[in-house]
Design an enzyme around this catalytic site. Structure first.
Site, PDB file in Angstrom:
ATOM      1  CB  SER A  73      26.822  11.402  68.386  1.00 38.80           C
ATOM      2  OG  SER A  73      25.856  10.728  67.602  1.00 38.80           O
ATOM      3  CB  SER A  74      27.756   6.733  65.521  1.00 38.48           C
ATOM      4  OG  SER A  74      28.358   6.032  66.572  1.00 38.48           O
ATOM      5  CG  ASP A  83      22.625   8.027  73.896  1.00 37.98           C
ATOM      6  OD1 ASP A  83      22.061   8.743  73.078  1.00 37.98           O
ATOM      7  OD2 ASP A  83      23.687   7.409  73.651  1.00 37.98           O
ATOM      8  CD  GLN A 119      20.773   3.963  75.095  1.00 40.90           C
ATOM      9  OE1 GLN A 119      20.223   3.777  74.023  1.00 40.90           O
ATOM     10  NE2 GLN A 119      22.094   3.970  75.218  1.00 40.90           N
ATOM     11  N   GLY A 136      34.149   8.158  72.736  1.00 41.25           N
ATOM     12  CA  GLY A 136      33.159   7.976  73.801  1.00 41.25           C
ATOM     13  C   GLY A 136      33.086   6.506  74.188  1.00 41.25           C
ATOM     14  CG  HIS A 137      31.559   3.637  71.438  1.00 41.01           C
ATOM     15  ND1 HIS A 137      31.511   4.273  70.217  1.00 41.01           N
ATOM     16  CD2 HIS A 137      30.284   3.344  71.753  1.00 41.01           C
ATOM     17  CE1 HIS A 137      30.261   4.343  69.809  1.00 41.01           C
ATOM     18  NE2 HIS A 137      29.489   3.805  70.717  1.00 41.01           N
ATOM     19  CG  MET A 197      23.713   0.352  68.351  1.00 38.46           C
ATOM     20  SD  MET A 197      22.109   0.756  67.654  1.00 38.46           S
ATOM     21  CE  MET A 197      22.273   2.495  67.421  1.00 38.46           C
ATOM     22  N   GLY A 198      28.458  -0.252  67.275  1.00 37.76           N
ATOM     23  CA  GLY A 198      29.625  -0.132  66.403  1.00 37.76           C
ATOM     24  C   GLY A 198      29.903   1.310  66.031  1.00 37.76           C
TER      25      GLY A 198
HETATM   26  O1  PAF Z   1      23.478   3.480  72.781  1.00 34.02           O
HETATM   27  C1  PAF Z   1      23.555   2.576  71.923  1.00 34.02           C
HETATM   28  O2  PAF Z   1      24.535   2.454  71.195  1.00 34.02           O
HETATM   29  C2  PAF Z   1      22.387   1.602  71.777  1.00 34.02           C
HETATM   30  O3  PAF Z   1      21.173   2.229  72.020  1.00 34.02           O
HETATM   31  C3  PAF Z   1      22.535   0.346  72.637  1.00 34.02           C
HETATM   32  C4  PAF Z   1      22.548   0.671  74.124  1.00 34.02           C
HETATM   33  C5  PAF Z   1      23.819  -0.384  72.271  1.00 34.02           C
HETATM   34  C6  PAF Z   1      21.362  -0.604  72.391  1.00 34.02           C
HETATM   35  O4  PAF Z   1      21.264  -0.982  71.061  1.00 34.02           O
END
Ligand code: PAF
Length: 282
Positions: free
Chosen positions: A187-188, A152, A155, A36-37, A30-31
């Site tokens: 985390s953002s 997450d 998720q 982490g990303h 989600m930008g």
């Molecule tokens: O973890 C996230 O950033 C969001 O939940 C995802 C997996 C991109 C879905 O919008």
């Protein structure tokens, strides 16, 4: 790096890649990209010959009154980070691209049971929103691999289950949580913390570590220790939403002979809702 805004253009490009025998890894985000990303992207580049990163703040995974409108966003700085990592495509769809008929009447995916507990209980509809958008992103990109952080954890399990149930031929890869030096999970939403709250926030991971030690002595000790650990966190001004010991594979309540656990926590600290978890294998 190419910026692509339209699903049809992404479809075309990935088909060309496939014709040339490339493999594809997708990192959905989600930008507001953090280390982490970046660790997901680095792994994506090891796994596949082409890497796509999507940036889309998905409205249907936010509940009423949550932070959809204020979710941190900085596309230009995100793009610079992605260029540096030599990502092949950044996919930045708008709402119309992913929800052509609007968000009120679109098709939704629901993954039963696992979506309704823990975060799902406190954020009704959240995981249906996540499963739906991830299914769309997988359809748009048709990757061999899609990578998610285990911060997450729920998720990650919801997505794995959705992909398995819908026979989607993408391997879901979960990578370990990246942490600040003091243990706070990246985390953002850490951006919402004040200076004082930021100093308190690492107590969350400390608490998970304490709980993990207690479980190593004997899983049945967790329930006795839990309230004391919650009280400790609440004495620092946190509001604990849940603090739970679950079976690692599906987040069901652990049986007596369980060997593989995860402890999951969600707390409010000021404006920030923070989640974290720790895995334990006995
Ligand atoms: O973890 C996230 O950033 C969001 O939940 C995802 C997996 C991109 C879905 O919008």
């Amino acid at each position: 790096m190419k910026s692509i805004l339209e699903v049809i253009k992404l479809n075309r490009l990935v088909s060309e890649w496939r014709e040339n025998n490339n493999t594809i890894a997708l990192v959905p985000t989600m930008g507001s990209l953090h280390s982490g990303h970046i660790s997901l992207i680095k792994e994506a580049k090891i796994l596949a010959s082409k890497t796509v990163v999507s940036i889309f703040v998905n409205p249907i995974q936010f509940g009423r009154g949550e932070d959809y409108e204020s979710y941190p966003s900085n596309i230009e700085s995100d793009k610079k980070k992605l260029e540096k990592e030599e990502v092949d495509i950044v996919f930045i769809p708008d709402l119309k691209q992913l929800y052509p008929m609007g968000i009120d009447t679109d098709t939704r995916i629901t993954v039963p049971y696992i979506s309704e507990i823990l975060c799902g209980q406190h954020r009704p509809g959240h995981f249906s929103g996540v499963a739906t958008v991830v299914a769309k992103l997988l359809a748009a990109c048709k990757p061999d691999f899609a990578l998610f952080g285990k911060k997450d954890y729920q998720q990650y399990l919801v997505i794995k289950r959705m992909v398995s149930d819908l026979l989607i031929p993408t391997l879901i890869v979960g990578l370990p949580t990246q942490r600040e030096k003091d243990g706070l999970a990246l985390s953002s939403r850490n951006k919402y913390l004040s200076e004082v709250e930021r100093k308190i926030a690492p107590k969350i991971y400390l608490s998970l570590q304490k709980a993990s030690e207690i479980i190593r002595i004997g899983p049945s000790n967790f329930n006795n220790a839990k309230q004391e650990l919650i009280n400790e966190l609440e004495a620092f001004g946190m509001k604990v939403e849940y603090f739970e010991l679950r079976r690692a594979t599906d987040l069901a309540l652990p049986k007596n002979d369980e060997k593989s656990f995860v402890i999951l926590i969600a707390v409010w600290l000021g404006k920030a809702r923070l989640i974290d978890n720790i895995a334990i294998d006995l």
